[in-house]
Design a protein around this motif. Structure first.
Motif, mmCIF file in Angstrom:
data_model
loop_
_atom_site.group_PDB
_atom_site.id
_atom_site.type_symbol
_atom_site.label_atom_id
_atom_site.label_comp_id
_atom_site.label_asym_id
_atom_site.label_seq_id
_atom_site.Cartn_x
_atom_site.Cartn_y
_atom_site.Cartn_z
ATOM 1 N N MET A 1 0.819 -1.479 -0.139
ATOM 2 C CA MET A 1 0.076 0.328 -0.080
ATOM 3 C C MET A 1 0.832 1.211 -0.095
ATOM 4 S SD MET A 1 -3.294 0.750 -0.025
ATOM 5 C CE MET A 1 -4.181 0.091 0.262
ATOM 6 N N ILE A 2 -0.193 2.715 -0.854
ATOM 7 C CA ILE A 2 1.070 3.305 -0.883
ATOM 8 C C ILE A 2 0.557 4.687 0.039
ATOM 9 C CG2 ILE A 2 1.887 5.324 -1.948
ATOM 10 C CD1 ILE A 2 1.798 3.304 -4.566
ATOM 11 N N GLU A 3 0.978 4.412 1.052
ATOM 12 C CA GLU A 3 -0.022 5.094 2.184
ATOM 13 C C GLU A 3 0.007 7.016 2.138
ATOM 14 O OE1 GLU A 3 -2.861 5.870 4.480
ATOM 15 O OE2 GLU A 3 -2.126 3.823 5.230
ATOM 16 N N LEU A 4 -0.872 7.800 1.782
ATOM 17 C CA LEU A 4 -0.418 9.136 1.829
ATOM 18 C C LEU A 4 -2.268 9.448 2.887
ATOM 19 C CD1 LEU A 4 0.195 9.696 -2.313
ATOM 20 C CD2 LEU A 4 1.608 9.204 0.054
ATOM 21 N N ARG A 5 -1.994 8.912 3.148
ATOM 22 C CA ARG A 5 -3.211 9.113 4.017
ATOM 23 C C ARG A 5 -2.913 10.855 5.411
ATOM 24 N NH1 ARG A 5 -6.445 4.566 6.377
ATOM 25 N NH2 ARG A 5 -4.306 3.467 6.304
ATOM 26 N N HIS A 323 5.648 11.423 3.330
ATOM 27 C CA HIS A 323 6.111 10.977 4.502
ATOM 28 C C HIS A 323 7.215 10.694 3.859
ATOM 29 C CE1 HIS A 323 4.577 7.402 4.863
ATOM 30 N NE2 HIS A 323 3.152 8.132 5.073
ATOM 31 N N ALA A 324 8.047 10.140 5.255
ATOM 32 C CA ALA A 324 9.637 9.065 5.035
ATOM 33 C C ALA A 324 8.697 7.679 4.714
ATOM 34 C CB ALA A 324 9.578 9.548 6.373
ATOM 35 N N GLY A 325 7.756 7.256 5.280
ATOM 36 C CA GLY A 325 7.526 6.026 4.638
ATOM 37 C C GLY A 325 7.070 6.083 2.668
ATOM 38 N N VAL A 326 7.298 6.683 2.051
ATOM 39 C CA VAL A 326 7.321 6.349 0.695
ATOM 40 C C VAL A 326 8.269 7.872 0.105
ATOM 41 C CG1 VAL A 326 4.926 6.366 0.893
ATOM 42 C CG2 VAL A 326 5.040 9.722 0.255
ATOM 43 N N GLY A 327 8.534 7.087 -1.115
ATOM 44 C CA GLY A 327 10.120 7.400 -2.261
ATOM 45 C C GLY A 327 9.267 8.139 -3.307
ATOM 46 N N ARG A 328 10.032 8.747 -3.919
ATOM 47 C CA ARG A 328 10.248 9.453 -5.235
ATOM 48 C C ARG A 328 9.073 8.136 -6.024
ATOM 49 N NH1 ARG A 328 10.871 14.036 -8.549
ATOM 50 N NH2 ARG A 328 11.008 15.040 -6.383
ATOM 51 N N GLU A 329 10.088 7.123 -6.389
ATOM 52 C CA GLU A 329 9.032 5.695 -6.819
ATOM 53 C C GLU A 329 7.977 5.237 -6.982
ATOM 54 O OE1 GLU A 329 11.299 5.568 -4.952
ATOM 55 O OE2 GLU A 329 10.882 4.159 -3.116
ATOM 56 N N ASP A 330 7.163 5.166 -5.713
ATOM 57 C CA ASP A 330 5.966 5.652 -5.006
ATOM 58 C C ASP A 330 4.820 6.843 -5.095
ATOM 59 O OD1 ASP A 330 6.529 3.758 -3.057
ATOM 60 O OD2 ASP A 330 7.339 4.872 -1.469
ATOM 61 N N ARG A 333 4.244 6.085 -9.045
ATOM 62 C CA ARG A 333 3.475 4.660 -8.934
ATOM 63 C C ARG A 333 1.816 5.234 -8.481
ATOM 64 N NH1 ARG A 333 5.813 1.191 -4.464
ATOM 65 N NH2 ARG A 333 3.344 0.141 -4.908
ATOM 66 N N ALA A 334 1.687 6.572 -7.568
ATOM 67 C CA ALA A 334 0.227 6.733 -7.517
ATOM 68 C C ALA A 334 0.063 7.452 -8.272
ATOM 69 C CB ALA A 334 1.337 7.617 -6.176
ATOM 70 N N LEU A 335 1.005 7.665 -9.414
ATOM 71 C CA LEU A 335 0.175 9.243 -10.630
ATOM 72 C C LEU A 335 0.206 7.591 -11.143
ATOM 73 C CD1 LEU A 335 3.813 11.714 -10.390
ATOM 74 C CD2 LEU A 335 0.541 12.183 -10.452
ATOM 75 N N ALA A 336 0.638 7.195 -11.406
ATOM 76 C CA ALA A 336 -0.448 5.975 -11.957
ATOM 77 C C ALA A 336 -1.599 5.408 -11.710
ATOM 78 C CB ALA A 336 1.120 4.977 -12.173
ATOM 79 N N VAL A 337 -1.555 5.121 -10.715
ATOM 80 C CA VAL A 337 -2.729 4.282 -10.001
ATOM 81 C C VAL A 337 -4.313 5.583 -10.432
ATOM 82 C CG1 VAL A 337 -4.361 3.698 -8.494
ATOM 83 C CG2 VAL A 337 -1.860 2.868 -8.227
ATOM 84 N N VAL A 338 -3.392 6.863 -10.291
ATOM 85 C CA VAL A 338 -4.675 7.891 -10.500
ATOM 86 C C VAL A 338 -5.042 8.097 -11.963
ATOM 87 C CG1 VAL A 338 -5.038 10.195 -10.239
ATOM 88 C CG2 VAL A 338 -4.014 9.491 -8.584
ATOM 89 N N ARG A 339 -4.249 7.705 -12.405
ATOM 90 C CA ARG A 339 -4.255 7.564 -14.318
ATOM 91 C C ARG A 339 -5.550 6.578 -14.267
ATOM 92 N NH1 ARG A 339 0.825 6.840 -15.744
ATOM 93 N NH2 ARG A 339 0.811 9.398 -15.663
ATOM 94 N N ASP A 340 -4.787 5.547 -13.712
ATOM 95 C CA ASP A 340 -6.128 4.300 -13.552
ATOM 96 C C ASP A 340 -7.255 4.461 -13.663
ATOM 97 O OD1 ASP A 340 -5.933 1.934 -15.101
ATOM 98 O OD2 ASP A 340 -5.629 1.070 -12.867
ATOM 99 N N VAL A 341 -7.725 5.158 -12.354
ATOM 100 C CA VAL A 341 -9.015 5.062 -12.285
ATOM 101 C C VAL A 341 -9.518 5.886 -12.570
ATOM 102 C CG1 VAL A 341 -10.139 6.063 -10.197
ATOM 103 C CG2 VAL A 341 -8.329 4.913 -9.801
#
Ligand SMILES: *Cc1c(COP(=O)(O)O)cnc(C)c1O
Length: 344
Positions: A1-5, A323-330, A333-341
């Protein structure tokens, strides 16, 4: 899970765990935990105040600060969009007998002096009014998208408060984000406030804790109120040890800000998403989705099903926090998920 909450999902780093495991401990209610004392001294110095007090949460830090500043039956001016007003269960009203006056927040988190002035009626000596005692500012401002309050504005609020004989408290849950984003020392950010609270448990990455700072006399009172509220902790050096590491490594927040900017720019390039990359100053990105096709709730659920956790944040907006738990590659991936949705 990419955690952006939220940036509260950060887990303690190996350095923090190591520090926690080897921290010298004592009973902090007796003032005898050396690690808590070290954290409080470091925190006070860092934010430019005389003294500081560790609390279990930002909510308790704000509550103890408000109660220490304002006598029962007096009035505190809080932002209508502020955490104190919306997310702290009315604690200062319930426990402190304080009256909240909600003052509109501008989209950048500021409160206009004209609006603050409405909290000070000309005939304020009339015994029917609750007496104003305190103005609370929030920096960075969460519900305004992590905006940094300009120092010119903080000075203006300070002068306004001085002219009326009331104190200023800064809810600086993300004070260090404000400092890093504006390349300003934390003490300078907190300078125009009598007291400040900041969270160790958000972007700073510690598992638990907040710190209130102010004058020595004020902190004595905060400590008494903390005990009353049940926040006197015994071998709290276990927590404080992680907090010390968090403070010493706070420059890391610059990465979160760069990742948030990258996310906002990527979102701006997707058709249907409403986002203002220029308003992304720290680690929070607010955006809207085209709800005629997909409600925000359905959007958030579809993103979660694809491994991206986002939060709803009022006024029809969705919030993503880096935050520290997400990096640039996350973020990519998040942008790819949004595009897909959006396209499915
Ligand atoms: C999170 C937050 C708080 C409260 O902190 P907790 O540790 O969650 O109680 C207070 N103010 C602001 C602006 C926050 O974002």
């Amino acid at each position: 899970m990419i955690e952006l909450r939220s940036d509260t999902f950060t887990l303690p780093t190996p350095d923090m765990i190591k520090a926690m495991a080897s921290a010298p401990l004592g009973d902090d209610v007796y003032g005898e935990d050396p690690t808590v004392r070290a954290l409080e001294e470091l925190a006070a110095r860092t934010v430019g105040k005389e003294a500081a007090c560790l609390t279990p949460s930002g909510t308790m830090a704000n509550l103890a600060a408000l109660m220490a500043h304002a006598p029962r039956g007096s009035k505190v001016l809080v932002g209508a969009e502020s955490d104190i007003h919306l997310y702290e269960a009315g604690g200062a009203s319930v426990c402190g007998g304080l009256v909240y006056e909600a003052v509109p927040n501008q989209s950048d988190g500021r409160m206009l002096l004209d609006d603050l002035a409405k909290g000070f009626p000309d005939d304020a000596d009339d015994p029917q009014f609750a007496r104003p005692a305190l103005i609370c500012v929030e920096n960075t401002h969460n519900r305004c998208g992590g905006r940094v309050l300009p120092s010119s504005h903080l000075r203006e609020v300070r002068d306004f408060a001085d002219a009326r004989g009331v104190a200023v408290h800064m809810d600086g849950a993300r004070l260090f984000n404000a400092a890093v984003a504006s390349a300003t020392p934390p003490a300078e950010v907190a300078r125009h406030a009598d007291s400040v609270q900041f969270c160790l448990s958000k972007g700073l990455g510690a598992p638990i804790g907040s710190v209130v700072a102010g004058t020595a006399g004020f902190i004595d009172e905060v400590r008494r109120i903390r005990k009353m509220l049940g926040g006197g902790m015994r071998q709290a050096g276990v927590i404080a040890a992680a907090g010390i590491v968090a403070l010493e490594t706070h420059d890391r927040l610059a990465d979160d800000h760069a990742n948030a900017a990258h996310l906002a720019e990527g979102l701006a390039g997707l058709s249907g998403i409403e986002v203002d990359p220029a308003a992304v100053e720290t680690n929070i990105v607010m955006f809207r989705v085209p709800e005629e096709r997909l409600t925000r709730q359905a959007f958030i659920a579809a993103a979660a099903a694809r491994g991206l956790a986002l939060a709803e944040l009022g006024h029809g907006r969705i919030r993503a926090v880096t935050h520290a738990g997400v990096g640039r590659e996350d973020i990519d991936r998040a942008l790819a998920v949004v595009r897909d949705v959006l396209t499915s």
